[in-house]
Design a protein around this motif. Structure first.
Motif, PDB file in Angstrom:
ATOM      1  N   ILE A   1       7.240  14.344  -5.460  1.00 34.07           N
ATOM      2  CA  ILE A   1       8.144  13.893  -5.941  1.00 34.07           C
ATOM      3  C   ILE A   1       8.885  14.817  -6.415  1.00 34.07           C
ATOM      4  N   GLY A   2      10.340  14.952  -6.129  1.00 35.83           N
ATOM      5  CA  GLY A   2      10.899  15.485  -6.775  1.00 35.83           C
ATOM      6  C   GLY A   2      10.785  17.007  -6.332  1.00 35.83           C
ATOM      7  N   GLY A   3      10.577  17.174  -4.969  1.00 32.57           N
ATOM      8  CA  GLY A   3       9.602  18.418  -4.644  1.00 32.57           C
ATOM      9  C   GLY A   3       8.207  18.921  -5.262  1.00 32.57           C
ATOM     10  N   THR A   4       7.592  18.553  -6.069  1.00 30.76           N
ATOM     11  CA  THR A   4       6.451  18.244  -6.199  1.00 30.76           C
ATOM     12  C   THR A   4       5.033  17.612  -6.466  1.00 30.76           C
ATOM     13  N   VAL A   5       4.205  18.376  -5.283  1.00 30.35           N
ATOM     14  CA  VAL A   5       3.559  17.833  -4.066  1.00 30.35           C
ATOM     15  C   VAL A   5       2.490  17.462  -5.417  1.00 30.35           C
ATOM     16  N   PHE A   6       1.458  16.043  -5.416  1.00 31.52           N
ATOM     17  CA  PHE A   6       1.252  15.318  -6.389  1.00 31.52           C
ATOM     18  C   PHE A   6      -0.458  15.061  -5.811  1.00 31.52           C
ATOM     19  N   THR A   7      -0.304  15.539  -4.055  1.00 31.28           N
ATOM     20  CA  THR A   7      -2.139  15.540  -3.739  1.00 31.28           C
ATOM     21  C   THR A   7      -2.761  16.022  -4.287  1.00 31.28           C
ATOM     22  N   GLY A   8      -4.001  15.334  -4.716  1.00 26.92           N
ATOM     23  CA  GLY A   8      -5.312  15.839  -5.712  1.00 26.92           C
ATOM     24  C   GLY A   8      -4.671  16.199  -6.846  1.00 26.92           C
ATOM     25  N   ALA A   9      -3.504  15.841  -7.403  1.00 28.09           N
ATOM     26  CA  ALA A   9      -3.059  15.840  -8.723  1.00 28.09           C
ATOM     27  C   ALA A   9      -3.687  15.105 -10.381  1.00 28.09           C
ATOM     28  N   SER A  10      -4.055  15.838 -11.283  1.00 24.86           N
ATOM     29  CA  SER A  10      -4.621  14.872 -11.964  1.00 24.86           C
ATOM     30  C   SER A  10      -4.315  13.295 -12.382  1.00 24.86           C
ATOM     31  N   ASP A  11      -5.582  12.446 -12.495  1.00 26.25           N
ATOM     32  CA  ASP A  11      -4.661  11.518 -13.147  1.00 26.25           C
ATOM     33  C   ASP A  11      -3.349  11.702 -14.708  1.00 26.25           C
ATOM     34  N   ARG A  12      -4.043  12.222 -15.142  1.00 21.95           N
ATOM     35  CA  ARG A  12      -3.325  12.796 -16.176  1.00 21.95           C
ATOM     36  C   ARG A  12      -1.881  13.157 -15.731  1.00 21.95           C
ATOM     37  N   LYS A  13      -1.829  14.075 -14.723  1.00 21.21           N
ATOM     38  CA  LYS A  13      -0.065  14.607 -14.048  1.00 21.21           C
ATOM     39  C   LYS A  13       0.261  13.378 -13.383  1.00 21.21           C
ATOM     40  N   ARG A  14      -0.896  12.966 -12.726  1.00 18.44           N
ATOM     41  CA  ARG A  14       0.130  12.221 -11.739  1.00 18.44           C
ATOM     42  C   ARG A  14       0.770  10.401 -12.736  1.00 18.44           C
ATOM     43  N   THR A  15      -0.415  10.175 -13.966  1.00 18.52           N
ATOM     44  CA  THR A  15       0.344   8.968 -14.147  1.00 18.52           C
ATOM     45  C   THR A  15       1.583   9.434 -15.895  1.00 18.52           C
TER      46      THR A  15
ATOM     47  N   THR B   1       1.053  -1.128  -0.348  1.00 18.74           N
ATOM     48  CA  THR B   1      -0.139  -0.124   0.108  1.00 18.74           C
ATOM     49  C   THR B   1       0.406   1.309  -0.173  1.00 18.74           C
ATOM     50  N   LEU B   2       2.015   1.013   0.870  1.00 16.55           N
ATOM     51  CA  LEU B   2       2.945   2.331   1.010  1.00 16.55           C
ATOM     52  C   LEU B   2       3.308   2.538  -0.537  1.00 16.55           C
ATOM     53  N   LEU B   3       3.996   1.695  -1.219  1.00 20.43           N
ATOM     54  CA  LEU B   3       5.154   1.767  -2.456  1.00 20.43           C
ATOM     55  C   LEU B   3       4.041   2.304  -3.500  1.00 20.43           C
ATOM     56  N   HIS B   4       2.415   1.916  -3.717  1.00 28.61           N
ATOM     57  CA  HIS B   4       1.763   2.656  -4.020  1.00 28.61           C
ATOM     58  C   HIS B   4       1.421   3.816  -4.082  1.00 28.61           C
ATOM     59  N   ILE B   5       1.240   4.070  -3.111  1.00 26.37           N
ATOM     60  CA  ILE B   5       0.723   5.483  -2.997  1.00 26.37           C
ATOM     61  C   ILE B   5       2.502   7.100  -2.961  1.00 26.37           C
ATOM     62  N   ALA B   6       3.296   5.853  -2.887  1.00 23.17           N
ATOM     63  CA  ALA B   6       4.846   6.234  -2.750  1.00 23.17           C
ATOM     64  C   ALA B   6       4.706   6.997  -4.376  1.00 23.17           C
ATOM     65  N   GLY B   7       4.575   6.062  -5.132  1.00 22.37           N
ATOM     66  CA  GLY B   7       4.557   5.603  -6.947  1.00 22.37           C
ATOM     67  C   GLY B   7       3.318   6.558  -7.538  1.00 22.37           C
ATOM     68  N   LEU B   8       2.704   6.749  -7.010  1.00 22.58           N
ATOM     69  CA  LEU B   8       1.327   7.300  -7.439  1.00 22.58           C
ATOM     70  C   LEU B   8      -0.069   6.614  -8.466  1.00 22.58           C
ATOM     71  N   LEU B   9       0.095   5.641  -7.874  1.00 23.97           N
ATOM     72  CA  LEU B   9      -0.790   4.242  -8.227  1.00 23.97           C
ATOM     73  C   LEU B   9      -2.386   4.547  -7.779  1.00 23.97           C
ATOM     74  N   ASP B  10      -1.795   5.000  -6.320  1.00 27.91           N
ATOM     75  CA  ASP B  10      -3.218   4.458  -5.292  1.00 27.91           C
ATOM     76  C   ASP B  10      -3.155   6.126  -4.541  1.00 27.91           C
ATOM     77  N   ASP B  11      -4.612   6.134  -4.809  1.00 29.06           N
ATOM     78  CA  ASP B  11      -4.285   7.915  -3.178  1.00 29.06           C
ATOM     79  C   ASP B  11      -4.990   7.465  -1.581  1.00 29.06           C
ATOM     80  N   ALA B  12      -3.847   8.063  -0.936  1.00 28.05           N
ATOM     81  CA  ALA B  12      -4.274   8.142   0.293  1.00 28.05           C
ATOM     82  C   ALA B  12      -5.192   8.543   0.659  1.00 28.05           C
ATOM     83  N   ASP B  13      -6.210   8.547   1.910  1.00 26.06           N
ATOM     84  CA  ASP B  13      -6.594   9.465   2.147  1.00 26.06           C
ATOM     85  C   ASP B  13      -6.326  10.463   3.348  1.00 26.06           C
ATOM     86  N   ALA B  14      -5.035  11.123   3.298  1.00 30.64           N
ATOM     87  CA  ALA B  14      -4.569  12.100   4.043  1.00 30.64           C
ATOM     88  C   ALA B  14      -3.089  11.735   3.894  1.00 30.64           C
ATOM     89  N   GLY B  15      -2.792  13.436   3.770  1.00 31.75           N
ATOM     90  CA  GLY B  15      -0.799  13.557   4.017  1.00 31.75           C
ATOM     91  C   GLY B  15      -0.707  14.133   2.306  1.00 31.75           C
TER      92      GLY B  15
END
Ligand code: ADP
Ligand code: ADP
Length: 223
Positions: free
Chosen positions: A67-81, A49-63
């Motif tokens: 990656i590289g200083g860019t925050v991906f929390t709440g980012a679009s699927d396109r940006k995450r992919t 679960t942790l590795l999938h969240i770190a790799g932007l494959l899965d979403d956290a509920d909070a936190g």
């Protein structure tokens, strides 16, 4: 500089139901450039679960995931992919190579998908295969390779697009101890040469000792 930052990650499966299960409860870690960290956890603790969240494959509920200083929390699927493709390489216990393609084609495919020309992709793939000692098997399909060779090819595929972060879930877990040791050595050499950061889950204390530091996943926290 910081390559991966997880801050206060929370994840509960089946939230609000009687079988709700909180797996991550404020997990935090920062990986700097070139840092290789062992992730140790009992089975079922939430490593995948942790590795999938770190790799932007899965979403956290909070936190927050950066990656590289860019925050991906709440980012679009396109940006995450896009970020996942450019910046993250995954390795699993099982190689997941495509059976109908040769070893070298498996390493070329992520590059071709990324727009790299055929010749350049082939050249980089061959360089990677040489570095981990499986160049002589380049034209063979995965089924013709040993387990250790299959994992080496999977490492090359994960590194094909030169990601800055490697996430690995028991990368040598299905190999016998002697093979595991040499294949892990090949992975570490590749990671060190490229200067990438890596978070590598393992049950093996000897492998963990070869990394820069160890974090434990306990009670939903990284300690
Ligand atoms: P690990 O990789 O450490 O074995 P996982 O992250 O795979 O742990 O799983 C952690 C816990 O969460 C386990 O108890 C698992 O059964 C549960 N779990 C994992 N994925 C799901 C899911 N999609 N739905 C419900 N529970 C899940
Ligand atoms: P697409 O369908 O456009 O390939 P995906 O979101 O499926 O987009 O995949 C984007 C990237 O993430 C690809 O490089 C893919 O290999 C990788 N990826 C997708 N799912 C997983 C997974 N479960 N484990 C590891 N890598 C994955």
């Amino acid at each position: 500089s910081e390559v991966l930052r997880l801050a206060g990650i929370e994840k509960t499966y089946n939230r609000g139901k009687p079988n709700a299960l909180t797996v991550l409860d404020g997990a935090s870690i920062t990986l700097n450039a070139g840092e290789v960290v062992a992730l140790v956890a009992p089975s079922g603790a939430g490593k995948s679960t942790l590795l999938h969240i770190a790799g932007l494959l899965d979403d956290a509920d909070a936190g927050e995931v950066a990656i590289g200083g860019t925050v991906f929390t709440g980012a679009s699927d396109r940006k995450r992919t896009a970020a996942r493709r450019a910046d993250v390489g995954f390795v699993y216990q099982f190689h997941h190579l495509l059976p109908e393609f040769s070893a070298i084609e498996n390493v070329m495919l992520p590059q071709l998908a990324d727009g790299v020309a055929d010749g350049a992709a082939r050249e980089r793939a061959m360089t990677l295969l040489e570095r981990v000692g499986v160049a002589s098997r380049a034209e063979n399909r995965p089924a013709a390779l040993s387990g250790g060779e299959q994992q080496r090819v999977a490492f090359c595929r994960a590194l094909a697009n030169a990601p800055r972060l490697l996430l690995a879930d028991e990368p040598t877990g299905n190999l016998d101890p002697a093979t595991s040791d040499t294949v892990f050595g090949a992975l570490m050499a590749l990671v060190r040469e490229t200067g990438m950061s890596a978070l590598i889950a393992t049950h093996n204390p000897e492998l963990a000792a070869r990394m820069d530091r160890t974090v434990r996943l306990e009670g939903g926290l990284l300690v």
